[in-house]
Enzyme design. Structure first.
Site, short mmCIF file in Angstrom:
data_model
loop_
_atom_site.label_atom_id
_atom_site.label_comp_id
_atom_site.label_asym_id
_atom_site.label_seq_id
_atom_site.Cartn_x
_atom_site.Cartn_y
_atom_site.Cartn_z
N GLU A 1 -16.66 1.81 0.68
CA GLU A 1 -16.09 2.68 1.71
C GLU A 1 -16.98 3.89 1.99
OE1 GLU A 1 -11.71 4.67 2.22
OE2 GLU A 1 -12.78 5.08 0.37
N HIS B 1 0.85 -1.19 0.00
CA HIS B 1 0.00 0.00 0.00
C HIS B 1 0.88 1.24 0.00
CE1 HIS B 1 -2.60 3.18 1.86
NE2 HIS B 1 -3.39 2.72 0.92
N HIS B 2 0.62 2.14 -0.96
CA HIS B 2 1.33 3.41 -1.06
C HIS B 2 0.33 4.55 -0.94
CE1 HIS B 2 4.92 1.65 -3.57
NE2 HIS B 2 4.99 1.35 -2.28
N GLU B 3 0.18 5.11 0.24
CA GLU B 3 -0.60 6.34 0.37
C GLU B 3 0.36 7.51 0.16
OE1 GLU B 3 -2.80 9.15 0.25
OE2 GLU B 3 -3.91 7.31 0.66
N HIS C 1 -6.36 4.26 -6.06
CA HIS C 1 -7.52 4.90 -5.44
C HIS C 1 -7.37 6.41 -5.51
CE1 HIS C 1 -9.68 1.60 -3.01
NE2 HIS C 1 -9.02 1.05 -4.03
N GLU C 2 -8.51 7.10 -5.45
CA GLU C 2 -8.55 8.56 -5.64
C GLU C 2 -7.95 8.96 -6.99
OE1 GLU C 2 -9.05 7.37 -1.77
OE2 GLU C 2 -6.96 7.59 -2.44
N GLU D 1 -10.27 2.70 -8.14
CA GLU D 1 -11.46 3.08 -7.38
C GLU D 1 -12.26 4.04 -8.26
OE1 GLU D 1 -12.31 4.47 -2.81
OE2 GLU D 1 -10.83 5.57 -3.97
#
Length: 347
Positions: A142, A47-49, A117-118, A136
């Site tokens: 969510e 996971h890369h936020e 995502h986003e 996403e």
């Protein structure tokens, strides 16, 4: 999510530098966990936020992808929560479109799949870059915890968002009342059977069982569909649909003769009726129907469901009652000789 240093100081701060995408917290042993997962036959996903600091992510991208390759990760879920840095750029502007493409092409160099995502709504890019395994880019499950999705939401997405490519919707919620919470943020506007149907109506080769293990342990017979349903398909048939109202989809599991059917509806109850004429003539299949119970209702009784099994052919007619914001899921597995002896014909 949350494995790497920086999470205590990332949200809403608009900082250029938060994460380096390679430094785990002291209590997260990357090599040990990967070795343990391998013993269990499990592949981990990175996971890369980015905290929307896109310049910082691009500075670290090669190092981050190399870290993944060195540690046995071949897929990443990236996130872009917050106001985009550099200032003046936005999630759906041209600069960010260029970035999303850059991240996917760079990932391909390292043989890494991307689930962004986003990110901007895809436009068929996964045909050119099949390592773009999902996005996403619309209100997924969510969002139920933020303001809630309307019952018609998932009947509309196949005709809008999903035209551009697979969507990471994260279905499979069995505890639709989220029993350990209270208030408006604890309600998912769906029945349990509709959650099963989403694995077919919402296309994604990357799927998720999004509820707690305890929720699935309470309904092991319904969870069987999630265990059985395929991830990708050789063929798809849209049997009936009215955008925003209902949709019924049949899909042939890749490399097999097995089919799966999913049907969902909006806030109105309805009856789905169709013939299995897409099945191979002359063959028999074990049909297992997971449908709303007679007293099912997304507000009053969301976990009421019933299961029916029988032998079917391409001439069999199926009828299923869908509750308000309900659905059904149907597995069609090619019958073995023992199945034909032990399972009764569909009635």
């Amino acid at each position: 999510e949350g494995w790497n240093e920086g999470w205590e100081d990332w949200f809403g701060k608009s900082k250029d530098y938060v994460f380096d995408f390679v430094t785990p917290y002291p209590d997260f042993d990357v090599k040990m966990l990967n070795a343990y997962a391998k013993e269990k036959g499990v592949k981990l996903m990175m996971h890369h936020e980015t905290s929307a600091s896109v310049r910082n992510y691009e500075r670290h991208l090669d190092t981050a992808y190399q870290f993944m390759a060195d540690n046995g990760y071949n897929a990443v879920k990236s996130g872009y929560v917050g106001n985009i840095i550099p200032r003046g750029e936005h999630h759906y502007g041209q600069w960010m479109n260029n970035h999303y493409l850059y991240a996917v092409t760079k990932a391909a160099d390292y043989k890494i799949c991307v689930n962004a995502h986003e990110a901007v709504r895809p436009t068929g890019l996964c045909r050119t870059y099949p390592n773009l395994i999902g996005n996403e880019s619309a209100r997924g499950t969510e969002y139920e915890a933020f303001a809630g999705n309307k019952p018609f939401h998932t009947t509309l997405l196949p005709f809008t968002r999903l035209i551009g490519g697979p969507m990471d919707y994260t279905p499979g919620i069995f505890d639709t009342r989220i029993s350990f919470l209270e208030g408006d943020h604890s309600v998912v506007r769906t029945t349990l059977a509709k959650q099963l149907a989403l694995y077919v109506t919402m296309y994604s080769p990357l799927q998720m069982a999004a509820d707690l293990p305890e929720s699935y342990e309470r309904h092991p017979d319904a969870f069987q569909f999630i265990k059985d349903v395929a991830l990708d398909w050789d063929d798809s048939k849209y049997l009936e649909a009215e955008p925003g109202d209902y949709i019924t989809v049949a899909r042939k599991a890749k490399g097999t003769n097995n089919w799966f059917v999913g049907g969902i509806t909006d806030e109105n109850a309805r009856t789905a009726a169709f013939t299995l004429n897409f099945l191979e003539p002359g063959k028999q299949y074990v049909a297992t129907l997971y449908a709303d119970g007679k007293d099912a209702d997304y507000e009053k009784n969301p976990t009421s469901y019933q299961i029916k099994k029988g032998i079917v052919t391409n001439k069999t007619k199926i009828s299923a009652q869908l509750a308000r914001s309900g659905g059904f899921a149907l597995s069609l597995i090619e019958a073995s000789p023992s199945d034909r002896k032990s399972i009764k014909k569909w009635k």
